[in-house]
Design a protein around this motif. Structure first.
Motif, PDB file in Angstrom:
ATOM      1  N   GLY A 302       4.324  -9.244   5.093  1.00 15.59           N
ATOM      2  CA  GLY A 302       3.469  -9.106   6.260  1.00 15.59           C
ATOM      3  C   GLY A 302       3.465  -7.678   6.759  1.00 15.59           C
ATOM      4  N   HIS A 303       2.865  -7.488   7.902  1.00 20.35           N
ATOM      5  CA  HIS A 303       2.798  -6.138   8.487  1.00 20.35           C
ATOM      6  C   HIS A 303       2.637  -6.253   9.991  1.00 20.35           C
ATOM      7  CE1 HIS A 303      -1.558  -5.898   9.541  1.00 20.35           C
ATOM      8  NE2 HIS A 303      -1.638  -6.860   8.626  1.00 20.35           N
ATOM      9  N   THR A 329       1.252 -11.958   5.709  1.00 15.76           N
ATOM     10  CA  THR A 329       0.180 -11.542   4.805  1.00 15.76           C
ATOM     11  C   THR A 329       0.152 -12.476   3.601  1.00 15.76           C
ATOM     12  OG1 THR A 329       0.466  -9.231   5.444  1.00 15.76           O
ATOM     13  CG2 THR A 329      -0.737  -9.659   3.412  1.00 15.76           C
ATOM     14  N   CYS A 333      -2.909 -10.043  -1.536  1.00 14.84           N
ATOM     15  CA  CYS A 333      -3.899  -9.223  -0.829  1.00 14.84           C
ATOM     16  C   CYS A 333      -3.535  -7.734  -0.858  1.00 14.84           C
ATOM     17  CB  CYS A 333      -4.106  -9.692   0.604  1.00 14.84           C
ATOM     18  SG  CYS A 333      -2.729  -9.385   1.701  1.00 14.84           S
ATOM     19  N   GLU A 334      -2.772  -7.328  -1.885  1.00 12.91           N
ATOM     20  CA  GLU A 334      -2.519  -5.910  -2.076  1.00 12.91           C
ATOM     21  C   GLU A 334      -3.666  -5.303  -2.885  1.00 12.91           C
ATOM     22  OE1 GLU A 334      -0.280  -8.214  -3.170  1.00 12.91           O
ATOM     23  OE2 GLU A 334       1.275  -8.115  -1.641  1.00 12.91           O
ATOM     24  N   TRP A 351     -11.617 -12.137   0.856  1.00 11.44           N
ATOM     25  CA  TRP A 351     -10.498 -12.197   1.780  1.00 11.44           C
ATOM     26  C   TRP A 351     -10.887 -12.358   3.237  1.00 11.44           C
ATOM     27  CZ3 TRP A 351      -5.707 -13.091   0.288  1.00 11.44           C
ATOM     28  CH2 TRP A 351      -5.365 -12.810  -1.038  1.00 11.44           C
ATOM     29  N   THR A 355      -7.226 -13.104   5.929  1.00 14.78           N
ATOM     30  CA  THR A 355      -6.273 -12.100   6.395  1.00 14.78           C
ATOM     31  C   THR A 355      -7.009 -11.081   7.243  1.00 14.78           C
ATOM     32  OG1 THR A 355      -4.648 -10.446   5.704  1.00 14.78           O
ATOM     33  CG2 THR A 355      -6.602 -10.683   4.336  1.00 14.78           C
ATOM     34  N   TRP A 358      -5.743  -5.674   4.227  1.00 10.48           N
ATOM     35  CA  TRP A 358      -5.057  -5.555   2.943  1.00 10.48           C
ATOM     36  C   TRP A 358      -3.921  -4.551   3.059  1.00 10.48           C
ATOM     37  CZ3 TRP A 358     -10.543  -4.084   1.368  1.00 10.48           C
ATOM     38  CH2 TRP A 358     -11.310  -5.229   1.095  1.00 10.48           C
ATOM     39  N   VAL A 369      -2.392   0.217   5.424  1.00 11.29           N
ATOM     40  CA  VAL A 369      -3.005  -1.082   5.717  1.00 11.29           C
ATOM     41  C   VAL A 369      -4.475  -0.833   6.002  1.00 11.29           C
ATOM     42  CG1 VAL A 369      -3.119  -3.018   7.334  1.00 11.29           C
ATOM     43  CG2 VAL A 369      -0.889  -2.116   6.610  1.00 11.29           C
ATOM     44  N   ARG A 371      -7.574  -2.441   7.457  1.00 12.93           N
ATOM     45  CA  ARG A 371      -8.058  -3.572   8.254  1.00 12.93           C
ATOM     46  C   ARG A 371      -9.472  -3.932   7.812  1.00 12.93           C
ATOM     47  NH1 ARG A 371      -5.956  -0.047  12.471  1.00 12.93           N
ATOM     48  NH2 ARG A 371      -3.855  -0.719  13.082  1.00 12.93           N
TER      49      ARG A 371
END
Length: 380
Positions: A302-303, A329, A333-334, A351, A355, A358, A369, A371
């Motif tokens: 996550g982040h 996360t 989704c990387e 995606w 989420t 990414w 990240v 958005r």
């Protein structure tokens, strides 16, 4: 040309090279109009015989257009692309096929196949005329006749005109697509090719009108209303089509410069065992604005924005675990910082709603990240 195109409305006559053959009802209207124009050209009186001859010539013209479109489909199929439809319309026709991963070579060869086919048909017809075997009565129509020579002569001339007109270097003609492909191959920028070819189409539209007006005046005579109307009609077809392509290219070219890396917020990765205090200290040292949290297996878990961590009271940060501020996360989704173009748009569709962003990974290390809201804004 899309992955799952909408079906064109019309009469389906079968399939060719895997695609549907569609004739739109408006084509019948154009056949009647052309039959009338062919039979009354030069001020001739409309007669049953004349209209029948005109209808035959109109059908032969549309057969030539159909063969032109079939050649596009055959070439696309030969290049390994799925053909969706071959459509005959009021103004001619079009062929749709799977254009994913399109290259300058495939684009140019598929476009060039149409004019080349008409040129070959014209050459064959002229060769047949040279044999002298067709100056015989072919059809008896109400006291008159059409000779095989006249039919083949018409086919030769009509296909030569189709070849030359479609080879003009401007969108929407096939020559415009060839020009687009050449510029694309040289500059490595597809949309620059489309923009140049679209301006070529606009120039041709203006040139057609100027020729219709200027040629008679140069000969010392007044332009005929019929010629001006036809030139205006052609210009009204070419100009909007070229303008639409120009607008689309100007918009889509923005996608080429938007990448996940260009919109990402700098991030630093920390293990899930860290405290909020540890994570903020690492972010401060690296100048990051996001913190990416990795799990026990090293994968992204996550982040959270640095601002969220800073909202935790300073006296509590050392004892606060990252799970209290973490935004989970989903796995997978990387993305690479170079993700862009149609692939970026496709990933955004995939995606969106799953989420908020990414994790951008470079050389196996999270660096930012992206958005999804920022990506969407950049693409607009």
């Amino acid at each position: 040309m899309t992955d799952a195109p909408q079906r064109t409305r019309g009469f389906q006559l079968g399939r060719a090279f895997g695609g549907r053959i569609i004739v739109q009802p408006s084509t019948l209207l154009m056949l009647v109009l052309l039959a009338f124009l062919f039979s009354t050209g030069g001020g001739a009186e409309l007669t049953r015989r004349g209209f029948t001859i005109g209808l035959i010539l109109a059908v032969l013209l549309f057969v030539s257009v159909f063969l032109h479109e079939l050649s596009h489909a055959a070439t696309a199929k030969a290049l390994g692309r799925e053909v969706h439809e071959v459509v005959i319309t009021l103004w001619g026709g079009h062929t749709s096929f799977d254009a994913r991963g399109l290259t300058p070579r495939d684009n140019g060869l598929t476009a060039a196949a149409g004019p080349v086919t008409n040129l070959v048909i014209s050459g064959i017809a002229y060769a047949l005329l040279a044999t002298g075997l067709f100056d015989v009565t072919l059809i008896d129509l109400v006291g008159g006749d059409i000779t095989g020579y006249l039919i083949i002569q018409y086919i030769a001339i009509a296909n030569l005109i189709l070849a030359v007109f479609n080879a003009l270097p401007g969108i929407p003609m096939d020559g415009g697509r060839v020009l687009e492909s050449i510029v694309w191959a040289v500059t490595k920028d597809r949309w620059k090719g489309v923009i140049i070819a679209a301006w070529g189409g606009r120039s041709i539209a203006v040139g057609v009108v100027l020729f219709a007006l200027g040629a008679p005046l140069a000969q010392g005579r007044t332009p005929q209303l019929f010629d001006v109307m036809w030139a205006g009609l052609i210009a009204l077809i070419l100009w909007p089509a070229a303008s639409q392509a120009l607008r689309a290219a100007q918009h889509l070219s923005k996608r080429e410069v938007v990448t996940a890396g260009s919109v990402m917020v700098p991030a630093i990765a920390v293990p899930y065992t860290s405290s909020v205090d540890d994570a903020l200290a690492a972010a401060t040292r690296s100048g990051a604005r996001e913190v990416v949290v990795t799990g026990a297996d090293g994968a992204v878990a996550g982040h959270f924005p640095v601002a969220v961590g800073q909202a935790v009271p300073a006296e509590s940060r050392g004892a606060t675990t990252l799970t209290s501020v973490l935004m989970p996360t989903p796995r997978g989704c990387e993305v690479s910082p170079t993700l862009g173009g149609e692939e970026l748009v496709g990933a955004l569709r995939e995606w969106w709603g799953r989420t908020d962003g990414w994790v951008v990974v470079e050389h196996g290390r999270p660096v930012g990240v992206a958005r999804l809201s920022d990506v969407t804004e950049a693409l607009q």
